[in-house]
Write a protein that holds these residues in place. Structure first.
Motif, short mmCIF file in Angstrom:
data_model
loop_
_atom_site.label_atom_id
_atom_site.label_comp_id
_atom_site.label_asym_id
_atom_site.label_seq_id
_atom_site.Cartn_x
_atom_site.Cartn_y
_atom_site.Cartn_z
N ARG A 45 0.84 -1.19 0.00
CA ARG A 45 0.00 0.00 0.00
C ARG A 45 0.88 1.25 0.00
N ILE A 46 0.36 2.31 -0.56
CA ILE A 46 1.07 3.60 -0.60
C ILE A 46 0.48 4.51 0.47
N ASP A 47 1.34 5.08 1.29
CA ASP A 47 0.91 6.04 2.31
C ASP A 47 1.93 7.18 2.32
N ASN A 48 1.47 8.38 1.91
CA ASN A 48 2.35 9.55 1.82
C ASN A 48 3.60 9.26 0.98
N ASP A 49 3.38 8.67 -0.19
CA ASP A 49 4.44 8.38 -1.18
C ASP A 49 5.41 7.29 -0.74
N GLN A 50 5.16 6.67 0.41
CA GLN A 50 5.98 5.55 0.86
C GLN A 50 5.19 4.26 0.67
N VAL A 51 5.87 3.23 0.17
CA VAL A 51 5.23 1.92 0.01
C VAL A 51 5.48 1.08 1.26
N TYR A 52 4.42 0.46 1.75
CA TYR A 52 4.51 -0.44 2.90
C TYR A 52 3.96 -1.81 2.50
N VAL A 53 4.43 -2.84 3.16
CA VAL A 53 3.81 -4.15 3.05
C VAL A 53 3.20 -4.47 4.40
N TYR A 54 1.91 -4.79 4.39
CA TYR A 54 1.18 -5.07 5.62
C TYR A 54 1.26 -6.54 5.98
N ASP A 55 1.26 -6.82 7.27
CA ASP A 55 1.29 -8.20 7.74
C ASP A 55 -0.03 -8.91 7.45
N LYS A 56 -1.13 -8.17 7.54
CA LYS A 56 -2.45 -8.78 7.39
C LYS A 56 -3.38 -7.82 6.66
N ILE A 57 -4.15 -8.37 5.75
CA ILE A 57 -5.11 -7.58 4.97
C ILE A 57 -6.52 -8.02 5.33
N HIS A 58 -7.40 -7.04 5.50
CA HIS A 58 -8.79 -7.29 5.90
C HIS A 58 -9.72 -6.98 4.73
N ALA A 59 -11.02 -7.02 4.97
CA ALA A 59 -12.01 -6.77 3.91
C ALA A 59 -12.79 -5.49 4.21
N SER A 60 -13.04 -4.72 3.17
CA SER A 60 -13.94 -3.57 3.27
C SER A 60 -14.98 -3.70 2.16
N PRO A 61 -15.98 -4.56 2.37
CA PRO A 61 -17.00 -4.77 1.34
C PRO A 61 -18.17 -3.80 1.47
N THR A 62 -18.83 -3.55 0.35
CA THR A 62 -20.10 -2.84 0.40
C THR A 62 -21.18 -3.85 0.80
N ILE A 63 -22.10 -3.40 1.66
CA ILE A 63 -23.18 -4.26 2.15
C ILE A 63 -24.52 -3.65 1.77
N GLY A 64 -25.36 -4.42 1.09
CA GLY A 64 -26.66 -3.92 0.65
C GLY A 64 -27.70 -3.95 1.76
N ARG A 65 -28.65 -3.04 1.64
CA ARG A 65 -29.76 -2.96 2.59
C ARG A 65 -31.09 -3.24 1.88
N GLU A 66 -32.14 -3.42 2.67
CA GLU A 66 -33.46 -3.71 2.10
C GLU A 66 -34.01 -2.55 1.28
N ASP A 67 -33.57 -1.33 1.57
CA ASP A 67 -34.06 -0.18 0.80
C ASP A 67 -33.23 0.06 -0.46
N HIS A 68 -32.35 -0.91 -0.80
CA HIS A 68 -31.54 -0.89 -2.01
C HIS A 68 -30.44 0.17 -1.99
N THR A 69 -30.10 0.68 -0.79
CA THR A 69 -28.88 1.45 -0.64
C THR A 69 -27.80 0.50 -0.14
N PHE A 70 -26.58 1.01 -0.02
CA PHE A 70 -25.52 0.20 0.54
C PHE A 70 -24.70 1.04 1.50
N GLY A 71 -23.95 0.37 2.34
CA GLY A 71 -23.01 1.04 3.25
C GLY A 71 -21.66 0.36 3.19
N PHE A 72 -20.62 1.12 3.49
CA PHE A 72 -19.28 0.55 3.57
C PHE A 72 -19.11 -0.19 4.90
N SER A 73 -18.18 -1.13 4.92
CA SER A 73 -17.97 -1.91 6.14
C SER A 73 -16.49 -2.24 6.30
N PHE A 74 -16.16 -2.73 7.48
CA PHE A 74 -14.82 -3.25 7.75
C PHE A 74 -14.98 -4.61 8.41
#
Length: 209
Positions: free
Chosen positions: A70-99
């Motif tokens: 990943r790039i952070d302030n023009d520096q490249v880092y390698v992370y030990d662990k990567i997680h998920a940030s998926p979009t999640i749908g709702r019954e009203d057909h909108t979505f929200g971000f998640s972690f």
């Protein structure tokens, strides 16, 4: 935890500098994986198909350094662990971000993921929280209504983005095989087609395991 990459000795230094100057440094492919064995396994166990292939995808991602840069302030880092940030749908057909935090144990992952999914479904708006903005994630989305052979993403070109984007479509049956569409977009300074191939190979192995 993350470790800074020494750009002076990094074998991707020129790739990073070259593609980092592009207005659109991401490249993407759309393909399919064989979901036949994974579908039957998870059907028998009664778990969510989405959480099953999301977990297998994260397992694969976490074996490949190119997907953890990943790039952070023009520096490249390698992370030990990567997680998920998926979009999640709702019954009203909108979505929200998640972690959703990555856990190697599938049952633990499902329990914690379901808490986050319920939180999103019981909220309104984009839910663009600090956790959802974390860069040690993959931006996931699921488009379960139709198959696809290509996919593009909304992009803010002034924002120095380096988070890979992985999307899944509606699986379709051809003969005895269930094909799951998948779109993968990655920063070309971080990864090449070879690394995408490594991910797909490991993802397929895990789906079949």
């Amino acid at each position: 935890m993350r470790t800074p990459i020494d750009l002076t000795t990094w074998n991707r230094k020129e790739h990073f500098e070259f593609f980092g100057s592009f207005d659109e440094p991401f490249f993407g492919i759309a393909t399919t994986v064989d979901f036949t064995k994974g579908y039957q396994k998870i059907k028998d166990l009664g778990y969510s198909y989405f959480l099953f292939y999301l977990h297998k995808s994260l397992l694969a991602v976490n074996t490949i350094d190119a997907f953890k840069y990943r790039i952070d302030n023009d520096q490249v880092y390698v992370y030990d662990k990567i997680h998920a940030s998926p979009t999640i749908g709702r019954e009203d057909h909108t979505f929200g971000f998640s972690f959703i935090e990555f856990h190697e144990d599938f049952e633990t992952f499902v329990i914690e993921a379901q808490k986050e999914i319920n939180a999103v479904k019981n909220s309104t708006g984009l839910r663009h929280t600090d956790n959802a903005k974390r860069i040690d994630t993959i931006h996931y989305s699921s488009i379960p209504w139709y198959n696809f052979t290509g996919l593009t993403h909304a992009r803010h070109f002034k924002f120095n983005d380096s988070v890979p984007k992985i999307s899944f479509g509606k699986y379709t049956k051809i003969g005895d095989t269930l094909n799951l569409p998948i779109s993968i977009n990655v920063h070309h300074g971080m990864a090449d087609g070879y690394h995408v191939g490594l991910y797909l190979e490991e993802f397929q192995r895990l789906l079949n395991k």
